[in-house]
Scaffold this motif. Structure first.
Motif, PDB file in Angstrom:
ATOM      1  N   SER A 225       0.809  -1.224   0.000  1.00 49.41           N
ATOM      2  CA  SER A 225       0.000   0.000   0.000  1.00 49.41           C
ATOM      3  C   SER A 225       0.839   1.270   0.000  1.00 49.41           C
ATOM      4  CB  SER A 225      -0.960   0.000   1.190  1.00 49.41           C
ATOM      5  OG  SER A 225      -0.242  -0.054   2.408  1.00 49.41           O
TER       6      SER A 225
ATOM      7  N   LEU B 216      -7.129  -4.676  -0.143  1.00 47.75           N
ATOM      8  CA  LEU B 216      -6.193  -4.355   0.934  1.00 47.75           C
ATOM      9  C   LEU B 216      -6.783  -4.631   2.318  1.00 47.75           C
ATOM     10  CD1 LEU B 216      -4.916  -0.878  -0.351  1.00 47.75           C
ATOM     11  CD2 LEU B 216      -3.724  -3.078  -0.554  1.00 47.75           C
TER      12      LEU B 216
ATOM     13  N   ALA C  18      -3.374  -1.684   5.701  1.00 46.11           N
ATOM     14  CA  ALA C  18      -2.863  -1.160   4.433  1.00 46.11           C
ATOM     15  C   ALA C  18      -3.688   0.039   3.965  1.00 46.11           C
ATOM     16  CB  ALA C  18      -2.878  -2.261   3.371  1.00 46.11           C
ATOM     17  N   ARG C  19      -4.996  -0.015   4.184  1.00 49.79           N
ATOM     18  CA  ARG C  19      -5.872   1.110   3.809  1.00 49.79           C
ATOM     19  C   ARG C  19      -5.533   2.347   4.642  1.00 49.79           C
ATOM     20  NH1 ARG C  19     -11.896  -1.773   3.256  1.00 49.79           N
ATOM     21  NH2 ARG C  19     -11.213  -3.474   1.902  1.00 49.79           N
TER      22      ARG C  19
ATOM     23  N   ILE D 144      -2.654   4.278   3.154  1.00 48.73           N
ATOM     24  CA  ILE D 144      -3.040   5.089   1.993  1.00 48.73           C
ATOM     25  C   ILE D 144      -3.747   6.365   2.429  1.00 48.73           C
ATOM     26  CG2 ILE D 144      -4.637   5.133   0.027  1.00 48.73           C
ATOM     27  CD1 ILE D 144      -3.643   2.373  -0.683  1.00 48.73           C
TER      28      ILE D 144
END
Length: 468
Positions: free
Chosen positions: A182, A213, A217-218, A221
């Motif tokens: 990510s 994801l 991981a999100r 971002i």
């Protein structure tokens, strides 16, 4: 029939208390996080005006920016840091705010403890006197950083004055390649649109690659939405979100959880809803990324070379580009691959969650760090630290010659003892590479936890795909 709405517009409209033509909206805030750096003046303001907190239960405090990451059981050595943390203790006690202090099992970086404790939930409005509050948008919430005067505003009224931002959709379709995570996605986007490319927008991330994801991981971002100038970033909640939240300390439990999940399922952009701007990218084009300059938009695929002045898209960038490369001690048109590094920092609100530490361990297990490289692994919270020890990650790090420290913002920013020395190169999993960000005259390459781990083992900028 009502007009189709974006997720952002639905959330914003649900929280507007008052709106007047030509004026900012009065927006209700569900959750307010505070730390030691941006809250003292806000509490002083309340004190001077004789005001109490509107709703102390909706504010949560923890020290993170100024804290040492070694010997946290001892008094803080740096006088300013010690004063700021002691002031937070005093203010939270006086105004009745819950604080997770050093040594508390819930202490950590504010943007890491909110989600892991279940304080961050879909559909919320969330603010903190810290730009990377956008992290919490990964849960389908409107989350953004605010200034100190606004911290006081929220403490006093549980509301904030804000003009409605424009909306942007960034869609990543397809499947990510080997060694791409990510952090690479967000560095790729910022390199494409620049460090100011989303100024004035709230960004919704969508598409197949985003849906695939994990929550952690999100969060990475959404965390770095700020690095392209956005007001914040968000991702619509789904089963991945609900599974992550279930059973967390302060999340709804049992039947209450099942009931609210049904409400959360409605939190998505309507078909045919219009955004002010839409961008689409192919996941297959994203490679392990690294920055070469002194803003997060100066990034390249690790196998590419630094651009030359002639290759810059915007002629107005020439002066800052030249100045940036001089600061970094790099040549236009050269490759970063193989460049020696002195320090590796794995941590920050961007990449100090348990999944990040697991990624690093997956690369370094059974290996040793390169001679002459100093490696700091700084977990984002006490819970992350405990989990890392439970899984034996601390042993993998110690055997590799890495130093596992205690939670805090650490070398993400030069506000505590963990500074990169002048002139030294650091591969960092943090979010900013500004001049002096990690210490006076320090030089920072931003990269993913996988790329940082690869550099720690090889002692140089490395394409992690050669190791996985």
């Amino acid at each position: 029939m009502s007009q189709p709405k974006t997720l952002f517009d639905k959330l914003w409209d649900a929280h507007v208390v008052k709106t007047s033509e030509g004026y900012p909206d009065v927006v209700y805030i569900d959750r307010h996080f505070i730390h030691e750096v941006t809250s003292p003046q806000a509490f002083d303001g309340l004190r001077k005006r004789g005001i109490k907190l509107f709703n102390p239960a909706r504010t949560t405090a923890t020290p993170d920016h100024n804290v040492p990451t070694k010997d946290q059981h001892l008094p803080i050595k740096e006088a300013l840091s010690r004063h700021q943390v002691e002031t937070l203790r005093k203010n939270t006690a006086e105004f009745g705010v819950t604080m997770y202090d050093l040594g508390h099992p819930y202490q950590g970086i504010v943007h890491i403890i909110g989600p892991e404790l279940g304080l961050t939930l879909p559909g919320m409005t969330i603010v903190c006197g810290d730009s990377h509050t956008s992290t919490h948008g990964a849960f389908g919430s409107i989350a953004f950083g605010i200034g100190t005067s606004e911290v006081e505003q929220v403490l006093a009224t549980q509301c904030i004055l804000q003009y409605r931002p424009k909306t942007m959709r960034i869609e990543i379709n397809g499947t990510l390649g080997k060694g791409v995570v990510s952090k690479d996605i967000i560095l790729y986007i910022i390199a494409k649109i620049s460090a100011s490319g989303a100024t004035g927008y709230f960004v919704e991330y969508a598409g197949e690659a985003i849906r695939s994801l994990s929550m952690e991981a999100r969060m990475t971002i959404c965390n770095m939405s700020i690095e392209m100038g956005a007001r914040g970033g968000l991702i619509a909640p789904d089963e991945t979100t609900f599974n992550y939240i279930k059973g967390r300390k302060f999340a709804p439990q049992g039947a209450a959880f099942d009931s609210i999940v049904e409400e959360w399922r409605q939190l998505k952009t309507d078909d045919d809803a219009k955004y002010d701007h839409v961008l689409t990218y192919d996941a297959a084009d994203i490679a392990p990324m690294i920055t070469y300059g002194t803003n997060p938009g100066m990034g390249i695929k690790v196998t590419d070379r630094i651009p030359t002045i002639a290759e810059l898209n915007d002629i107005s960038e020439q002066n800052s580009f030249t100045k940036s490369l001089e600061y970094m001690g790099l040549e236009p048109g050269s490759q970063l691959l193989g460049k020696s590094v002195d320090y590796v920092f794995i941590g920050s609100c961007t990449n100090a969650r348990i999944e990040d530490l697991r990624l690093v361990a997956s690369i370094v297990k059974g290996k040793k760090k390169a001679a002459g490289v100093e490696v700091w692994v700084v977990p984002g919270s006490k819970q992350v630290e405990e989990q890392a020890r439970k899984e034996g990650l601390h042993t993998i790090f110690e055997e590799a010659g890495f130093e596992l420290r205690e939670p805090g913002c650490s070398a993400c920013l030069g506000m505590n003892e963990d500074k990169i020395p002048a002139g030294k190169y650091c591969i960092s999993t943090s979010n900013r590479n500004f001049e002096g960000r990690q210490g006076p005259k320090s030089r920072t390459f931003l990269a993913s936890p996988l790329s940082a781990a690869a550099a720690a083992i090889t002692g140089k900028v490395t394409d992690v795909r050669e190791l996985v």
